[in-house]
Design a protein around this motif. Sequence first.
Motif, PDB file in Angstrom:
ATOM      1  N   GLY A 130       0.874  -1.060  -0.198  1.00 29.87           N
ATOM      2  CA  GLY A 130       0.182  -0.013  -0.021  1.00 29.87           C
ATOM      3  C   GLY A 130       0.606   1.175  -0.011  1.00 29.87           C
ATOM      4  N   HIS A 131       2.134   1.150   0.203  1.00 32.34           N
ATOM      5  CA  HIS A 131       2.910   2.442   0.060  1.00 32.34           C
ATOM      6  C   HIS A 131       2.615   3.196  -1.190  1.00 32.34           C
ATOM      7  CE1 HIS A 131       6.458   4.996   0.321  1.00 32.34           C
ATOM      8  NE2 HIS A 131       6.757   4.763  -0.880  1.00 32.34           N
ATOM      9  N   THR A 132       2.474   4.406  -0.958  1.00 33.00           N
ATOM     10  CA  THR A 132       1.998   5.492  -2.184  1.00 33.00           C
ATOM     11  C   THR A 132       2.871   6.522  -2.011  1.00 33.00           C
ATOM     12  OG1 THR A 132      -0.296   4.815  -1.640  1.00 33.00           O
ATOM     13  CG2 THR A 132       0.141   6.875  -2.798  1.00 33.00           C
ATOM     14  N   GLU A 133       3.483   6.922  -3.183  1.00 28.93           N
ATOM     15  CA  GLU A 133       4.390   8.147  -3.424  1.00 28.93           C
ATOM     16  C   GLU A 133       4.084   8.970  -4.348  1.00 28.93           C
ATOM     17  OE1 GLU A 133       9.205   8.597  -3.925  1.00 28.93           O
ATOM     18  OE2 GLU A 133       8.283   6.784  -2.882  1.00 28.93           O
ATOM     19  N   GLU A 134       4.283  10.170  -4.221  1.00 31.11           N
ATOM     20  CA  GLU A 134       3.848  11.400  -5.156  1.00 31.11           C
ATOM     21  C   GLU A 134       5.149  11.580  -5.899  1.00 31.11           C
ATOM     22  OE1 GLU A 134       1.975  15.777  -5.688  1.00 31.11           O
ATOM     23  OE2 GLU A 134       2.097  14.782  -3.647  1.00 31.11           O
ATOM     24  N   VAL A 135       5.095  11.485  -7.264  1.00 30.00           N
ATOM     25  CA  VAL A 135       6.471  11.993  -7.790  1.00 30.00           C
ATOM     26  C   VAL A 135       6.122  12.946  -8.945  1.00 30.00           C
ATOM     27  CG1 VAL A 135       7.622   9.767  -7.629  1.00 30.00           C
ATOM     28  CG2 VAL A 135       6.086   9.942  -9.528  1.00 30.00           C
ATOM     29  N   CYS A 136       7.055  13.902  -9.188  1.00 28.76           N
ATOM     30  CA  CYS A 136       6.832  14.970 -10.077  1.00 28.76           C
ATOM     31  C   CYS A 136       7.855  14.733 -11.416  1.00 28.76           C
ATOM     32  CB  CYS A 136       7.149  16.282  -9.678  1.00 28.76           C
ATOM     33  SG  CYS A 136       5.985  16.678  -8.100  1.00 28.76           S
ATOM     34  N   GLU A 137       7.207  14.806 -12.505  1.00 32.09           N
ATOM     35  CA  GLU A 137       7.971  14.741 -13.687  1.00 32.09           C
ATOM     36  C   GLU A 137       7.491  15.802 -14.797  1.00 32.09           C
ATOM     37  OE1 GLU A 137      10.524  14.387 -16.429  1.00 32.09           O
ATOM     38  OE2 GLU A 137      10.885  12.963 -14.861  1.00 32.09           O
ATOM     39  N   PRO A 138       7.936  16.786 -14.678  1.00 35.46           N
ATOM     40  CA  PRO A 138       7.578  18.149 -15.750  1.00 35.46           C
ATOM     41  C   PRO A 138       7.324  17.596 -17.209  1.00 35.46           C
ATOM     42  CG  PRO A 138       9.012  18.968 -14.000  1.00 35.46           C
ATOM     43  CD  PRO A 138       8.989  17.293 -13.976  1.00 35.46           C
ATOM     44  N   ALA A 139       8.203  16.930 -17.687  1.00 35.26           N
ATOM     45  CA  ALA A 139       8.279  16.282 -19.056  1.00 35.26           C
ATOM     46  C   ALA A 139       7.048  15.540 -19.211  1.00 35.26           C
ATOM     47  CB  ALA A 139       9.385  15.624 -19.218  1.00 35.26           C
ATOM     48  N   LEU A 140       6.418  14.767 -18.529  1.00 37.59           N
ATOM     49  CA  LEU A 140       5.242  14.141 -18.666  1.00 37.59           C
ATOM     50  C   LEU A 140       4.035  15.258 -18.847  1.00 37.59           C
ATOM     51  CD1 LEU A 140       3.702  11.310 -18.736  1.00 37.59           C
ATOM     52  CD2 LEU A 140       3.518  11.237 -16.239  1.00 37.59           C
ATOM     53  N   GLY A 141       4.160  15.823 -17.730  1.00 39.32           N
ATOM     54  CA  GLY A 141       3.065  17.049 -17.845  1.00 39.32           C
ATOM     55  C   GLY A 141       2.981  17.870 -19.456  1.00 39.32           C
ATOM     56  N   ARG A 142       4.058  18.022 -19.881  1.00 39.44           N
ATOM     57  CA  ARG A 142       4.326  18.764 -21.060  1.00 39.44           C
ATOM     58  C   ARG A 142       3.623  17.681 -22.106  1.00 39.44           C
ATOM     59  NH1 ARG A 142       8.798  20.509 -18.735  1.00 39.44           N
ATOM     60  NH2 ARG A 142      10.105  18.935 -19.775  1.00 39.44           N
ATOM     61  N   GLU A 143       4.105  16.314 -22.002  1.00 39.04           N
ATOM     62  CA  GLU A 143       3.871  15.442 -23.027  1.00 39.04           C
ATOM     63  C   GLU A 143       2.208  15.316 -23.222  1.00 39.04           C
ATOM     64  OE1 GLU A 143       4.062  12.899 -26.451  1.00 39.04           O
ATOM     65  OE2 GLU A 143       5.566  14.533 -25.720  1.00 39.04           O
ATOM     66  N   LEU A 144       1.721  15.098 -22.021  1.00 37.67           N
ATOM     67  CA  LEU A 144       0.074  15.005 -21.975  1.00 37.67           C
ATOM     68  C   LEU A 144      -0.594  16.292 -22.307  1.00 37.67           C
ATOM     69  CD1 LEU A 144      -0.167  13.192 -18.353  1.00 37.67           C
ATOM     70  CD2 LEU A 144      -0.536  12.364 -20.779  1.00 37.67           C
ATOM     71  N   SER A 145       0.059  17.621 -22.129  1.00 33.74           N
ATOM     72  CA  SER A 145      -0.533  18.643 -22.611  1.00 33.74           C
ATOM     73  C   SER A 145      -0.631  18.794 -24.193  1.00 33.74           C
ATOM     74  CB  SER A 145       0.249  19.865 -22.180  1.00 33.74           C
ATOM     75  OG  SER A 145      -0.133  20.133 -20.899  1.00 33.74           O
ATOM     76  N   ARG A 146       0.765  18.267 -24.894  1.00 35.93           N
ATOM     77  CA  ARG A 146       0.715  18.205 -26.242  1.00 35.93           C
ATOM     78  C   ARG A 146      -0.224  17.163 -26.875  1.00 35.93           C
ATOM     79  NH1 ARG A 146       2.632  15.253 -30.163  1.00 35.93           N
ATOM     80  NH2 ARG A 146       3.402  13.519 -28.767  1.00 35.93           N
TER      81      ARG A 146
END
Length: 175
Positions: A130-146
């Motif tokens: 059940g371990h849950t971790e928040e991770v940030c990857e700005p490149a993924l956000g840019r790709e999803l926006s594209r």
Amino acid sequence: MAAAGKHARAARPAQQDAGSGLGEPQPKPVRPGAGEPQPKPLRPGAPTRNDALVMATLEAAAEPLSAYAILDRLREQGLRGPAQVYRALDRLRAAGRVHRLESLNAFVACRHEHDHEAGVTVFVICDDCGHTEEVCEPALGRELSRLARRARFEPRESTVELRGRCQGCGAGPHG
């Protein structure tokens, strides 16, 4: 028929107005706990007492919590119903302080300083512990926006949940 109507009205006791005597409606008394109004913030946008209680509960939790699990932990502090928890969660989510994990129907405190408007939130969730971790990857956000622009779509929010096994439960170094 008209006489029956007159008798029915005459049989009812006249209502007395304790107020001005001008027949103005008086506010109904509020039963304790029933329809209790949500605590108002000290200033617009300020967190309420319930917001602070819910946030502290999520920050102290070792795992994501459902709204009912939050309510169970806060009953002694005066929260009585799920609506109080859901309203607080809605405000905290709007402020970017809490995330909802759709696959777990649970909530976690945001543990990263990042711009929620500009990117995507990614969670890795271990199916074993059940371990849950928040991770940030700005490149993924840019790709999803594209991808969204290409599809002529304007996303309201983006959350990616990766389910699997964490390294502690046996995932190799490359996952």
